[in-house]
Design an enzyme around this catalytic site. Structure first.
Site, PDB file in Angstrom:
ATOM      1  N   ARG A 188      30.019  26.399  42.876  1.00  0.00           N
ATOM      2  CA  ARG A 188      29.842  26.717  41.517  1.00  0.00           C
ATOM      3  C   ARG A 188      31.165  26.290  40.736  1.00  0.00           C
ATOM      4  O   ARG A 188      32.052  26.060  41.207  1.00  0.00           O
ATOM      5  CB  ARG A 188      30.226  28.589  41.601  1.00  0.00           C
ATOM      6  CG  ARG A 188      29.110  29.421  41.097  1.00  0.00           C
ATOM      7  CD  ARG A 188      29.406  30.808  41.454  1.00  0.00           C
ATOM      8  NE  ARG A 188      30.267  31.438  40.935  1.00  0.00           N
ATOM      9  CZ  ARG A 188      30.562  32.800  40.804  1.00  0.00           C
ATOM     10  NH1 ARG A 188      29.850  33.450  41.553  1.00  0.00           N
ATOM     11  NH2 ARG A 188      31.592  33.186  40.317  1.00  0.00           N
ATOM     12  N   LYS A 236      31.233  41.215  46.989  1.00  0.00           N
ATOM     13  CA  LYS A 236      30.261  41.848  46.124  1.00  0.00           C
ATOM     14  C   LYS A 236      28.939  41.450  46.209  1.00  0.00           C
ATOM     15  O   LYS A 236      27.876  42.184  46.568  1.00  0.00           O
ATOM     16  CB  LYS A 236      30.745  42.088  44.764  1.00  0.00           C
ATOM     17  CG  LYS A 236      32.272  42.549  44.308  1.00  0.00           C
ATOM     18  CD  LYS A 236      32.534  42.554  43.152  1.00  0.00           C
ATOM     19  CE  LYS A 236      32.622  41.366  42.176  1.00  0.00           C
ATOM     20  NZ  LYS A 236      33.581  40.427  42.569  1.00  0.00           N
ATOM     21  N   ARG A 246      40.734  33.639  37.338  1.00  0.00           N
ATOM     22  CA  ARG A 246      39.863  34.687  37.609  1.00  0.00           C
ATOM     23  C   ARG A 246      40.525  35.948  38.207  1.00  0.00           C
ATOM     24  O   ARG A 246      40.412  37.117  37.775  1.00  0.00           O
ATOM     25  CB  ARG A 246      38.515  34.370  38.347  1.00  0.00           C
ATOM     26  CG  ARG A 246      37.600  33.185  37.530  1.00  0.00           C
ATOM     27  CD  ARG A 246      36.854  32.572  38.568  1.00  0.00           C
ATOM     28  NE  ARG A 246      35.939  33.356  39.526  1.00  0.00           N
ATOM     29  CZ  ARG A 246      35.364  32.760  40.610  1.00  0.00           C
ATOM     30  NH1 ARG A 246      35.441  31.662  40.980  1.00  0.00           N
ATOM     31  NH2 ARG A 246      34.682  33.585  41.292  1.00  0.00           N
ATOM     32  N   ARG A 266      33.359  28.508  49.237  1.00  0.00           N
ATOM     33  CA  ARG A 266      31.875  28.860  49.106  1.00  0.00           C
ATOM     34  C   ARG A 266      30.829  27.871  48.602  1.00  0.00           C
ATOM     35  O   ARG A 266      31.184  26.992  47.733  1.00  0.00           O
ATOM     36  CB  ARG A 266      31.905  30.133  48.014  1.00  0.00           C
ATOM     37  CG  ARG A 266      30.452  30.548  47.762  1.00  0.00           C
ATOM     38  CD  ARG A 266      30.579  31.955  46.987  1.00  0.00           C
ATOM     39  NE  ARG A 266      31.303  31.728  45.623  1.00  0.00           N
ATOM     40  CZ  ARG A 266      31.575  32.755  44.721  1.00  0.00           C
ATOM     41  NH1 ARG A 266      30.928  33.989  44.925  1.00  0.00           N
ATOM     42  NH2 ARG A 266      32.252  32.558  43.489  1.00  0.00           N
ATOM     43  N   ARG A 272      33.688  45.817  33.827  1.00  0.00           N
ATOM     44  CA  ARG A 272      34.898  45.075  34.301  1.00  0.00           C
ATOM     45  C   ARG A 272      35.973  45.255  33.473  1.00  0.00           C
ATOM     46  O   ARG A 272      37.203  44.746  33.543  1.00  0.00           O
ATOM     47  CB  ARG A 272      34.675  43.325  34.066  1.00  0.00           C
ATOM     48  CG  ARG A 272      34.352  42.628  35.380  1.00  0.00           C
ATOM     49  CD  ARG A 272      33.885  41.366  35.210  1.00  0.00           C
ATOM     50  NE  ARG A 272      34.341  40.364  36.131  1.00  0.00           N
ATOM     51  CZ  ARG A 272      33.415  39.731  36.884  1.00  0.00           C
ATOM     52  NH1 ARG A 272      31.993  40.128  36.846  1.00  0.00           N
ATOM     53  NH2 ARG A 272      33.731  38.973  37.805  1.00  0.00           N
TER      54      ARG A 272
HETATM   55  P1  AP5 Z   1      30.751  36.756  47.755  1.00  0.00           P
HETATM   56  O1  AP5 Z   1      29.951  37.857  48.321  1.00  0.00           O
HETATM   57  O2  AP5 Z   1      30.010  35.504  46.842  1.00  0.00           O
HETATM   58  O3  AP5 Z   1      32.042  37.313  46.532  1.00  0.00           O
HETATM   59  P2  AP5 Z   1      31.831  38.128  45.120  1.00  0.00           P
HETATM   60  O4  AP5 Z   1      32.650  39.266  45.421  1.00  0.00           O
HETATM   61  O5  AP5 Z   1      30.500  38.245  44.839  1.00  0.00           O
HETATM   62  O6  AP5 Z   1      32.360  36.874  44.256  1.00  0.00           O
HETATM   63  P3  AP5 Z   1      32.288  36.456  42.936  1.00  0.00           P
HETATM   64  O7  AP5 Z   1      32.942  35.119  42.806  1.00  0.00           O
HETATM   65  O8  AP5 Z   1      30.669  36.262  42.760  1.00  0.00           O
HETATM   66  O9  AP5 Z   1      32.867  37.323  42.101  1.00  0.00           O
HETATM   67  P4  AP5 Z   1      33.189  37.185  40.625  1.00  0.00           P
HETATM   68  O10 AP5 Z   1      33.217  38.604  40.029  1.00  0.00           O
HETATM   69  O11 AP5 Z   1      34.290  36.001  40.383  1.00  0.00           O
HETATM   70  O12 AP5 Z   1      31.940  36.568  39.892  1.00  0.00           O
HETATM   71  P5  AP5 Z   1      30.682  36.959  38.947  1.00  0.00           P
HETATM   72  O13 AP5 Z   1      29.793  36.085  39.192  1.00  0.00           O
HETATM   73  O14 AP5 Z   1      30.521  38.302  38.945  1.00  0.00           O
HETATM   74  O15 AP5 Z   1      31.533  36.125  48.905  1.00  0.00           O
HETATM   75  C1  AP5 Z   1      32.468  34.838  48.437  1.00  0.00           C
HETATM   76  C2  AP5 Z   1      32.420  33.897  49.822  1.00  0.00           C
HETATM   77  O16 AP5 Z   1      33.142  34.673  50.762  1.00  0.00           O
HETATM   78  C3  AP5 Z   1      31.320  33.601  50.211  1.00  0.00           C
HETATM   79  O17 AP5 Z   1      31.512  32.144  50.685  1.00  0.00           O
HETATM   80  C4  AP5 Z   1      30.926  34.417  51.455  1.00  0.00           C
HETATM   81  O18 AP5 Z   1      30.110  33.805  52.214  1.00  0.00           O
HETATM   82  C5  AP5 Z   1      32.237  34.734  51.756  1.00  0.00           C
HETATM   83  N1  AP5 Z   1      32.329  36.085  52.320  1.00  0.00           N
HETATM   84  C6  AP5 Z   1      31.673  37.247  51.960  1.00  0.00           C
HETATM   85  N2  AP5 Z   1      32.112  38.331  52.627  1.00  0.00           N
HETATM   86  C7  AP5 Z   1      32.944  37.799  53.729  1.00  0.00           C
HETATM   87  C8  AP5 Z   1      33.666  38.351  54.867  1.00  0.00           C
HETATM   88  N3  AP5 Z   1      33.474  39.762  54.782  1.00  0.00           N
HETATM   89  N4  AP5 Z   1      34.566  37.554  55.586  1.00  0.00           N
HETATM   90  C9  AP5 Z   1      34.669  36.183  55.256  1.00  0.00           C
HETATM   91  N5  AP5 Z   1      33.735  35.705  54.218  1.00  0.00           N
HETATM   92  C10 AP5 Z   1      33.232  36.500  53.448  1.00  0.00           C
HETATM   93  O19 AP5 Z   1      31.535  36.381  37.556  1.00  0.00           O
HETATM   94  C11 AP5 Z   1      31.658  35.128  36.988  1.00  0.00           C
HETATM   95  C12 AP5 Z   1      31.992  34.938  35.751  1.00  0.00           C
HETATM   96  O20 AP5 Z   1      31.362  35.716  34.674  1.00  0.00           O
HETATM   97  C13 AP5 Z   1      33.495  35.811  35.317  1.00  0.00           C
HETATM   98  O21 AP5 Z   1      34.662  35.214  35.879  1.00  0.00           O
HETATM   99  C14 AP5 Z   1      33.323  36.225  33.943  1.00  0.00           C
HETATM  100  O22 AP5 Z   1      33.762  35.169  33.224  1.00  0.00           O
HETATM  101  C15 AP5 Z   1      31.751  36.403  33.773  1.00  0.00           C
HETATM  102  N6  AP5 Z   1      31.597  37.569  33.721  1.00  0.00           N
HETATM  103  C16 AP5 Z   1      30.449  38.368  34.722  1.00  0.00           C
HETATM  104  N7  AP5 Z   1      30.395  39.508  34.385  1.00  0.00           N
HETATM  105  C17 AP5 Z   1      31.098  39.964  33.361  1.00  0.00           C
HETATM  106  C18 AP5 Z   1      31.365  41.251  32.853  1.00  0.00           C
HETATM  107  N8  AP5 Z   1      31.064  42.278  33.124  1.00  0.00           N
HETATM  108  N9  AP5 Z   1      32.544  40.920  31.891  1.00  0.00           N
HETATM  109  C19 AP5 Z   1      33.107  39.512  31.322  1.00  0.00           C
HETATM  110  N10 AP5 Z   1      32.833  38.676  32.003  1.00  0.00           N
HETATM  111  C20 AP5 Z   1      31.820  38.675  33.150  1.00  0.00           C
END
Ligand code: AP5
Length: 213
Positions: free
Chosen positions: A155, A13, A166, A122, A88
Site C-alpha cells: 500500500r 481490523k 498515521r 504488509r 475515526r
Molecule cells: P491489518 O488487518 O491489515 O490491519 P488494519 O488494522 O486493518 O490496518 P490498516 O492499515 O488497514 O488500518 P488503517 O486504519 O491505517 O487503514 P485504513 O485503510 O482504515 O493487518 C496489518 C498487518 O499485520 C498485515 O500484514 C497482517 O497480516 C498483519 N497481522 C494482522 N493480525 C496480526 C497478528 N495478530 N499478528 C501478527 N500480524 C498480524 O485507512 C487508510 C487511510 O484512509 C487513513 O489513514 C485515512 O487517511 C483514510 N481514512 C479511512 N477511513 C477514514 C475515516 N473514517 N476518517 C478519515 N479518514 C479515513
C-alpha cells in the site's frame, strides 16, 4: 449485529473483519478500502482523499460522513455490518449515532512498536484485499495471494514515514473514541497480539458474553 472494530493502523481490523464476516454473514465496511477504490478509479472523491491519505492524515469528516451515509443505504447491511475504519473522530461517531446503534465496539490493543513492523511488511492482494506479511504471515508463493492468486502489492501509505504520521493521527483524533464508547458501555478490550485465529475466537467469546450480560 452492528459491530465496530476500533484500533490503530495495523492492529488487525481488516484481518479480523474478514474472519468475522465469514462467521457472522454480515458485510465488512472498510472506509479505507472504499477510498482506495475511489483513488484507483480517479473519481473526484478519490482525488480529494489521496491528498490526505498520502501524508497519513485523516480525510475530512464531512466527506467521510457523506460516504458512510450512502454506504448504509445499501440493502446488504439490513442484517448488520462490521465497521472497519469508521468512525475515526468524535464528530464521525456523533453523526453515526444519529443513524445507527452499534451493539459492540471491539478495541484491538497492540503496542506501537509492533504496528510499524506489521505495516511496513504488509502485502495486500490487489484483487480480493487479503492481507499478508513478508515475515509474520507469508503467502505460500511470494507475491501471490493464497486465496485468489491475485498479485500482492504494498500500500502507498505503508512506508515508515507515513506510518508514523498515521499513528500520530490515531492517537490524537481516534483514541478519544475509546472513552466515548466506554461511557456508553459498548467497549470490549481485546489483546490484538498473538495468533489471529486466537484473537478471532476471543472476539467471538466476548461478543457472546456481552450480549448475555
Ligand atoms: P491489518 O488487518 O491489515 O490491519 P488494519 O488494522 O486493518 O490496518 P490498516 O492499515 O488497514 O488500518 P488503517 O486504519 O491505517 O487503514 P485504513 O485503510 O482504515 O493487518 C496489518 C498487518 O499485520 C498485515 O500484514 C497482517 O497480516 C498483519 N497481522 C494482522 N493480525 C496480526 C497478528 N495478530 N499478528 C501478527 N500480524 C498480524 O485507512 C487508510 C487511510 O484512509 C487513513 O489513514 C485515512 O487517511 C483514510 N481514512 C479511512 N477511513 C477514514 C475515516 N473514517 N476518517 C478519515 N479518514 C479515513
Amino acid at each position: 449485529m452492528k459491530l465496530l472494530l476500533l484500533g490503530p493502523p495495523g492492529a488487525g481490523k481488516g484481518t479480523q473483519a474478514k474472519l468475522l464476516m465469514d462467521k457472522l454473514k454480515i458485510p465488512q465496511i472498510s472506509t479505507g478500502d472504499i477510498l482506495r477504490e475511489a483513488i484507483k478509479k480517479t473519481t473526484p472523491l478519490g482525488k480529494k482523499a489521496k491528498e490526505f491519505m498520502d501524508r497519513g492524515a485523516l480525510v475530512p469528516d464531512n466527506i467521510m460522513v457523506d460516504l458512510i451515509n450512502e454506504r448504509l443505504k445499501n440493502q446488504d447491511v439490513k442484517d448488520g455490518y462490521i465497521l472497519d475504519g469508521f468512525p475515526r473522530t468524535i464528530q464521525q461517531a456523533e453523526e453515526l449515532g444519529n443513524i445507527a446503534n452499534l451493539e459492540h465496539v471491539i478495541q484491538l490493543k497492540v503496542p506501537d512498536k509492533d504496528l510499524i513492523n506489521r505495516l511496513s511488511g504488509r502485502r495486500t492482494c490487489e484483487k480480493c484485499g487479503e492481507a499478508f506479511h513478508v515475515e509474520l504471515n507469508r503467502p505460500k508463493r511470494d507475491g501471490v495471494c493464497d486465496k485468489c492468486n491475485g498479485k500482492l502489492m504494498q500500500r502507498a501509505d505503508d512506508n515508515v514515514d507515513v506510518i508514523k504520521k498515521r499513528l500520530e493521527a490515531y492517537h490524537l483524533q481516534t483514541d478519544p473514541l475509546v472513552g466515548y464508547y466506554q461511557k456508553r458501555k459498548k467497549v470490549i478490550e481485546i489483546d490484538g497480539t498473538g495468533n489471529p485465529k486466537e484473537i478471532f475466537r476471543s472476539i467471538l467469546r466476548s461478543i457472546n458474553q456481552q450480549a448475555d450480560s
